[in-house]
Design a protein around this motif. Structure first.
Motif, PDB file in Angstrom:
ATOM      1  N   LEU A  31     121.562  12.131 165.308  1.00 21.53           N
ATOM      2  CA  LEU A  31     121.064  13.492 165.129  1.00 21.53           C
ATOM      3  C   LEU A  31     121.527  14.399 166.273  1.00 21.53           C
ATOM      4  N   SER A  44     122.609  29.707 168.822  1.00 20.88           N
ATOM      5  CA  SER A  44     121.787  29.232 167.714  1.00 20.88           C
ATOM      6  C   SER A  44     122.012  27.724 167.596  1.00 20.88           C
ATOM      7  N   ARG A  51     127.835  12.506 160.296  1.00 17.73           N
ATOM      8  CA  ARG A  51     128.326  11.898 159.052  1.00 17.73           C
ATOM      9  C   ARG A  51     129.668  11.196 159.227  1.00 17.73           C
TER      10      ARG A  51
HETATM   11  C1  LIG Z   1     116.308  15.593 161.511  1.00 14.80           C
HETATM   12  C2  LIG Z   1     117.071  16.754 160.912  1.00 14.80           C
HETATM   13  C3  LIG Z   1     118.320  16.535 160.370  1.00 14.80           C
HETATM   14  C4  LIG Z   1     119.030  17.595 159.809  1.00 14.80           C
HETATM   15  N1  LIG Z   1     120.282  17.373 159.297  1.00 14.80           N
HETATM   16  C5  LIG Z   1     120.991  18.410 158.806  1.00 14.80           C
HETATM   17  C6  LIG Z   1     122.330  18.225 158.352  1.00 14.80           C
HETATM   18  O1  LIG Z   1     122.895  17.123 158.391  1.00 14.80           O
HETATM   19  N2  LIG Z   1     122.997  19.310 157.871  1.00 14.80           N
HETATM   20  C7  LIG Z   1     122.421  20.544 157.826  1.00 14.80           C
HETATM   21  O2  LIG Z   1     123.090  21.487 157.386  1.00 14.80           O
HETATM   22  N3  LIG Z   1     121.173  20.756 158.262  1.00 14.80           N
HETATM   23  C8  LIG Z   1     120.452  19.723 158.759  1.00 14.80           C
HETATM   24  N4  LIG Z   1     119.174  19.927 159.208  1.00 14.80           N
HETATM   25  C9  LIG Z   1     118.578  21.282 159.112  1.00 14.80           C
HETATM   26  C10 LIG Z   1     119.135  22.143 160.248  1.00 14.80           C
HETATM   27  O3  LIG Z   1     118.562  21.751 161.472  1.00 14.80           O
HETATM   28  C11 LIG Z   1     118.885  23.632 160.002  1.00 14.80           C
HETATM   29  O4  LIG Z   1     117.510  23.877 159.928  1.00 14.80           O
HETATM   30  C12 LIG Z   1     119.533  24.130 158.713  1.00 14.80           C
HETATM   31  O5  LIG Z   1     120.798  23.517 158.523  1.00 14.80           O
HETATM   32  C13 LIG Z   1     119.740  25.637 158.730  1.00 14.80           C
HETATM   33  O6  LIG Z   1     120.483  26.000 159.852  1.00 14.80           O
HETATM   34  P1  LIG Z   1     121.365  27.330 159.916  1.00 14.80           P
HETATM   35  O7  LIG Z   1     120.579  28.380 159.188  1.00 14.80           O
HETATM   36  O8  LIG Z   1     121.508  27.633 161.363  1.00 14.80           O
HETATM   37  O9  LIG Z   1     122.661  27.052 159.247  1.00 14.80           O
HETATM   38  C14 LIG Z   1     118.458  18.881 159.790  1.00 14.80           C
HETATM   39  C15 LIG Z   1     117.202  19.087 160.361  1.00 14.80           C
HETATM   40  C16 LIG Z   1     116.520  18.049 160.905  1.00 14.80           C
HETATM   41  C17 LIG Z   1     115.171  18.321 161.502  1.00 14.80           C
END
Ligand SMILES: Cc1cc2nc3c(=O)[nH]c(=O)nc-3n(C[C@H](O)[C@H](O)[C@H](O)COP(=O)(O)O)c2cc1C
Length: 184
Positions: A31, A44, A51
């Motif tokens: 993560l 941000s 992956r």
């Molecule tokens: C444990 C965890 C894993 C996450 N994995 C992903 C991921 O693999 N890809 C992704 O786009 N967002 C993932 N997210 C959500 C992002 O942290 C984020 O909230 C979301 O992508 C929107 O971000 P953005 O608006 O800045 O693009 C994950 C969140 C958590 C808490």
């Protein structure tokens, strides 16, 4: 065990711990935090799932909804930072990277490998980050056009190992990753 008293040994540890993030659900590098900049220049940062990792070429792959803010920000400019705090290894890894989307044909091929139940992450209506009247006023509409594979080409790595002595080193792609020590 990597010999963290040498520059190459410390880099080996970084490589091994990021590699662990790909195969071990409990490894910290599963993560990583990806940091971009928004249109106003604000940093941000968000957690993502690792992956893919090419240990020889130092590239990391991440998956996202193509309409998420991070993807649009990276399309504007590919500069990003990645961060991992690996408590098990007492290791902080900070990386500078150029992050770009893979060509659509490659994304389409990788989409076939995304398990059915995981596809819902890629394609919400309305798009991620849209203000909504209530928490559940959205629905998934998964489709390959909304599946973005981000490839982070690491340009710089900074490792901080906490031990009896703290050790900090910086490695640059342009310098062949030979590395140099820094004051922690
Ligand atoms: C444990 C965890 C894993 C996450 N994995 C992903 C991921 O693999 N890809 C992704 O786009 N967002 C993932 N997210 C959500 C992002 O942290 C984020 O909230 C979301 O992508 C929107 O971000 P953005 O608006 O800045 O693009 C994950 C969140 C958590 C808490």
């Amino acid at each position: 065990m990597s010999d963290i008293t040498t520059l190459s040994g410390l880099l080996d540890l970084v490589r091994a711990r990021i590699g662990a993030g790909l195969v071990d659900r409990d490894a910290a590098a599963r993560l990583p935090v990806l940091a971009t900049r928004d249109a106003q220049g604000w940093p941000s940062a968000r957690t993502m799932v690792l992956r893919g990792f090419d240990a020889a070429d130092w590239t990391l792959d991440l998956h996202s909804d193509a309409d998420a803010a991070k993807v649009l920000q990276l399309t504007d400019g590919p500069r990003a930072a990645l961060h991992v705090w690996d408590a098990e290894a007492s290791l902080q890894v900070r990386m500078r990277a150029h992050v770009v989307r893979l060509p659509h044909e490659e994304e389409k091929t990788l989409w076939e490998e995304v398990p059915e139940e995981a596809r819902a992450r890629y394609g919400t209506v309305p798009p991620p980050g849209t203000p909504i009247a209530s928490a559940e006023a959205w629905h998934p509409n998964p489709r390959p056009a909304r599946f973005a594979v981000l490839r982070a080409r690491v340009l710089r790595i900074e490792a901080l190992h906490l031990g009896d002595i703290h050790r900090r080193a910086r490695y640059e792609r342009e310098e062949g990753w030979q590395g140099s020590w820094l004051v922690p």
